[in-house]
Design a protein around this motif. Structure first.
Motif, short mmCIF file in Angstrom:
data_model
loop_
_atom_site.label_atom_id
_atom_site.label_comp_id
_atom_site.label_asym_id
_atom_site.label_seq_id
_atom_site.Cartn_x
_atom_site.Cartn_y
_atom_site.Cartn_z
N SER A 110 13.05 44.42 65.64
CA SER A 110 14.43 44.26 65.18
C SER A 110 14.57 43.02 64.30
O SER A 110 15.23 43.05 63.25
CB SER A 110 15.36 44.17 66.39
OG SER A 110 16.68 43.92 65.99
N SER A 113 12.89 43.60 60.92
CA SER A 113 13.68 44.53 60.11
C SER A 113 14.84 43.81 59.43
O SER A 113 15.14 44.05 58.26
CB SER A 113 14.20 45.66 61.00
OG SER A 113 15.02 46.54 60.27
N LYS A 114 15.50 42.92 60.17
CA LYS A 114 16.63 42.18 59.60
C LYS A 114 16.17 41.09 58.64
O LYS A 114 16.77 40.89 57.59
CB LYS A 114 17.45 41.56 60.74
CG LYS A 114 18.13 42.59 61.62
CD LYS A 114 18.82 41.92 62.79
CE LYS A 114 19.45 42.94 63.74
NZ LYS A 114 20.06 42.29 64.92
N GLY A 120 14.06 50.19 60.11
CA GLY A 120 13.69 49.98 61.51
C GLY A 120 12.49 50.81 61.93
O GLY A 120 11.64 50.36 62.70
N SER A 123 9.42 49.11 60.60
CA SER A 123 9.18 47.88 61.36
C SER A 123 8.56 48.19 62.72
O SER A 123 7.62 47.51 63.16
CB SER A 123 10.49 47.12 61.55
OG SER A 123 10.29 45.93 62.27
#
Length: 293
Positions: A110, A113-114, A120, A123
């Motif tokens: 997570s 991904s950000k 997502g 990732s």
């Protein structure tokens, strides 16, 4: 008739007969010296045997009441239970470990991904492959992910001007032998293959050089140079962040840009006006392009 039969058990006659029968070793046998005791003991033994033959369940009860039998019975009952408890504890520990690893993967995927603005699903694939590969070769998965972050910013199709490819910027032609088990160098841009090969190369460098820092220096192709252009420091900084994220700590997603003063810009201009030597040009190239192997 009965008179003659009981006469045999008369003490003087019995003593004479037993003394005659056991005269070979009278000192060693108790029967010769105490015939009446022998007769009484034998009679009682026969009575006990006859009684237990008639009531066998009493014999079993007596046997079960003995301390040795109780200990054996308790051991036979507790050992399987103890074994099952130990097995259950091990299974629970393994389940907790797997659950903890799953949570780590979710946190790291997570965050990546950000931070790097990737899907997502992609990732998750990168993180899962990094964890599995790290387990197979004996390397920290967060170090593998940190190298990907600095090398390609998690772009599986990244390619440098010198031919470094994929997530871990592997020089496929240089390390063609390591792609043989994965279908050849034509799969160099496959994310899973690239991670496996790149991680294997990194592990070999770390093992050869004796430390992660020197291994990273060799990985970026700066083993023969005085410095690696800050590549190792960047990777290790990212590595610490990923470790913190995996443990559940809050780590900022956005990168804070460092403010540069006018004085430092002027100093940089003055420094850059001097001509560079051949060695400095090589080092500058490494610093500008840390994806080199």
């Amino acid at each position: 008739m009965f008179h003659s039969f009981f006469k045999l058990f008369h003490l003087p006659n019995l003593k004479n007969k037993t003394t005659h029968l056991f005269s070979i070793a009278p000192k060693r046998l108790l029967i010769a010296s105490h015939p009446r005791m022998w007769i009484v003991g034998t009679g009682l033994l026969l009575l006990v045997i006859a009684f237990f033959c008639i009531r066998p369940e009493l014999a079993r009860n007596v046997g079960d009441s003995l301390p040795i039998s109780e200990a054996h019975a308790s051991a036979s009952h507790t050992l399987p239970e103890t074994a099952s408890l130990i097995k259950t504890d091990l299974m629970q520990t393994e389940e907790h470990s797997k659950l903890d690893e799953l949570k780590q993967k979710q946190r790291v995927a997570s965050w990546i991904s950000k931070r790097y603005r990737i899907a997502g699903k992609a990732s998750n694939l990168f993180v899962t492959t990094a964890y599995k590969t790290a387990f197979d070769i004996g390397l920290d998965p967060h170090l593998i992910l940190a190298v990907m972050a600095i090398e390609s910013r998690f772009n599986p199709y990244a390619e440098s001007s010198v031919g470094a490819q994929g997530l871990m910027q592997v020089m496929a032609k240089v390390h063609a032998d390591k792609f043989e088990d994965h279908g050849g160098i034509q799969y160099a841009l496959d994310p899973v293959v690239n991670i496996k090969v790149g991680a294997k190369i990194l592990k070999e460098y770390v093992k050869q050089k004796g430390s992660v820092e020197l291994g990273l220096k060799s990985y970026v192709g700066a083993a023969a140079m005085s410095h690696d252009g800050g590549y190792g420091a960047k990777v290790l900084t990212e590595y610490r962040k990923l470790k913190a994220v995996a443990s559940g700590s809050r780590v900022p997603v956005l990168v804070q840009a460092k403010s540069v003063s006018k004085r430092s810009i002027r100093q940089k201009k003055v420094i850059n006006t001097a001509p560079l030597t051949g060695q400095e040009k090589k080092e500058s190239a490494i610093s500008d392009n840390p994806a080199l192997l």
